[in-house]
Design a protein around this motif. Structure first.
Motif, mmCIF file in Angstrom:
data_model
loop_
_atom_site.group_PDB
_atom_site.id
_atom_site.type_symbol
_atom_site.label_atom_id
_atom_site.label_comp_id
_atom_site.label_asym_id
_atom_site.label_seq_id
_atom_site.Cartn_x
_atom_site.Cartn_y
_atom_site.Cartn_z
ATOM 1 N N ARG A 184 0.847 -1.195 0.000
ATOM 2 C CA ARG A 184 0.000 0.000 0.000
ATOM 3 C C ARG A 184 0.879 1.240 0.000
ATOM 4 N NH1 ARG A 184 -1.892 3.069 4.639
ATOM 5 N NH2 ARG A 184 -3.776 4.278 4.168
ATOM 6 N N GLY A 204 -4.320 7.046 -9.673
ATOM 7 C CA GLY A 204 -4.952 5.820 -9.211
ATOM 8 C C GLY A 204 -5.243 5.764 -7.735
ATOM 9 N N MET A 206 -7.291 6.309 -4.369
ATOM 10 C CA MET A 206 -8.703 6.382 -3.988
ATOM 11 C C MET A 206 -8.819 7.102 -2.650
ATOM 12 S SD MET A 206 -9.978 2.528 -4.907
ATOM 13 C CE MET A 206 -11.604 2.891 -4.252
ATOM 14 N N THR A 208 -9.933 7.436 0.829
ATOM 15 C CA THR A 208 -10.322 6.383 1.771
ATOM 16 C C THR A 208 -10.713 6.900 3.145
ATOM 17 O OG1 THR A 208 -7.981 6.063 2.332
ATOM 18 C CG2 THR A 208 -8.931 4.615 0.653
ATOM 19 N N THR A 231 -3.525 3.637 -2.697
ATOM 20 C CA THR A 231 -3.656 2.656 -3.765
ATOM 21 C C THR A 231 -2.873 1.417 -3.366
ATOM 22 O OG1 THR A 231 -3.434 2.276 -6.160
ATOM 23 C CG2 THR A 231 -1.671 3.495 -5.090
ATOM 24 N N ASP A 234 -2.052 -4.440 -6.126
ATOM 25 C CA ASP A 234 -2.812 -5.140 -7.159
ATOM 26 C C ASP A 234 -3.808 -4.228 -7.873
ATOM 27 O OD1 ASP A 234 -4.538 -4.824 -5.056
ATOM 28 O OD2 ASP A 234 -5.098 -6.940 -4.878
ATOM 29 N N GLU A 235 -3.880 -2.958 -7.449
ATOM 30 C CA GLU A 235 -4.736 -1.989 -8.122
ATOM 31 C C GLU A 235 -3.935 -1.051 -9.023
ATOM 32 O OE1 GLU A 235 -7.953 -1.350 -4.442
ATOM 33 O OE2 GLU A 235 -6.369 0.124 -4.843
ATOM 34 N N TYR A 236 -2.681 -0.883 -8.686
ATOM 35 C CA TYR A 236 -1.877 0.141 -9.347
ATOM 36 C C TYR A 236 -1.504 -0.277 -10.764
ATOM 37 C CZ TYR A 236 1.950 3.384 -10.292
ATOM 38 O OH TYR A 236 2.759 4.327 -10.858
ATOM 39 N N ASP A 237 -1.780 0.605 -11.711
ATOM 40 C CA ASP A 237 -1.467 0.375 -13.121
ATOM 41 C C ASP A 237 -0.385 1.372 -13.524
ATOM 42 O OD1 ASP A 237 -1.351 0.276 -15.895
ATOM 43 O OD2 ASP A 237 -3.494 -0.120 -16.116
#
Length: 243
Positions: A184, A204, A206, A208, A231, A234-237
């Protein structure tokens, strides 16, 4: 008793598996507009010359002197980690603060100086630094880190943050030993700093959480909210964040 010994051994092995390295080789990182190199103590005087701490209350919610003090501490901590000097008093050559990250004020930090390409910045012919970017509050147990950028007054709102942040995040999420292996990465920003909130969202992050009236707005003489965004690995692009 044997079962107890096995349990303790397993617990220690689990702690070791989440320990951060006792020293780190901070990489240089190349962006489109600038390169990032490990920050040094000599860079700190340049930050004063850049007026990097002006208007800190509007950008990070801290007063200018507090921001300056924190930046100095982060650079010192980064240099210590890269030199393994924070382990000098530990006979096992392992620092509990860096291994288990129980004390937020003692967690390791990585500091990079931002050096623009001369062709991209005609005002900076000498290729001096224009600011710094940090991974702070690095928590090995939770695999979490906070990212923050501090730029010189004349180099804000010019795209340098947007260029540097995704590259540092990519390093932060990359598995050890190539990167830090974080799960994270998060940011905290005053609710009134809508530009930064927009930039972080484009990367990216969010939204929270919000800490109500957690910051004092010295310009408007009133309290303001502190917004937390994050972020996950596994969410970060990385490709999308560079777009």
């Amino acid at each position: 008793m044997k079962e107890m010994n096995l349990s303790i051994s397993d617990a220690c092995e689990s702690l070791d598996s989440r320990a951060l390295p006792v020293s780190i080789d901070i990489p240089e990182i190349r962006g489109e507009m600038a390169k990032l190199r490990p920050a040094t103590l000599d860079d700190l005087s340049r930050m004063d010359d850049l007026h990097a701490f002006d208007s800190a209350a509007l950008i990070t919610g801290k007063d200018s002197q507090s921001e300056r003090t924190m930046v100095h501490a982060w650079v010192e901590r980064s240099v210590q980690w890269s030199k393994n000097s924070c382990f000098a008093n530990d006979s096992s050559n392992e620092c509990n603060e860096c291994r288990f990250s129980g004390d937020v004020q003692s967690r390791p930090t990585i500091a990079w100086a931002i050096v623009p390409d001369v062709l991209d910045d005609e005002e900076n012919k000498s290729a001096s630094i224009i600011g710094m970017i940090f991974l702070i509050d690095i928590d090995g147990w939770a695999r979490s880190a906070r990212i923050q950028v501090v730029l010189g007054r004349d180099y804000r709102v010019r795209g340098y943050s947007r260029d540097a942040m995704p590259r540092v995040m990519t390093y932060g999420f990359a598995s050890l030993p190539v990167g830090l292996g974080m799960h994270r990465i998060w940011v905290g920003v005053p609710a009134t700093n809508t530009r930064s909130l927009s930039v972080y969202q484009s990367l990216g992050f969010m939204r929270t959480g919000t800490a109500r009236d957690a910051l004092w707005d010295s310009y408007n003489q009133k309290y303001q909210d502190f917004v937390v965004m994050d972020t996950l690995a596994d969410e970060y692009d990385a490709i999308r964040s560079l777009d």
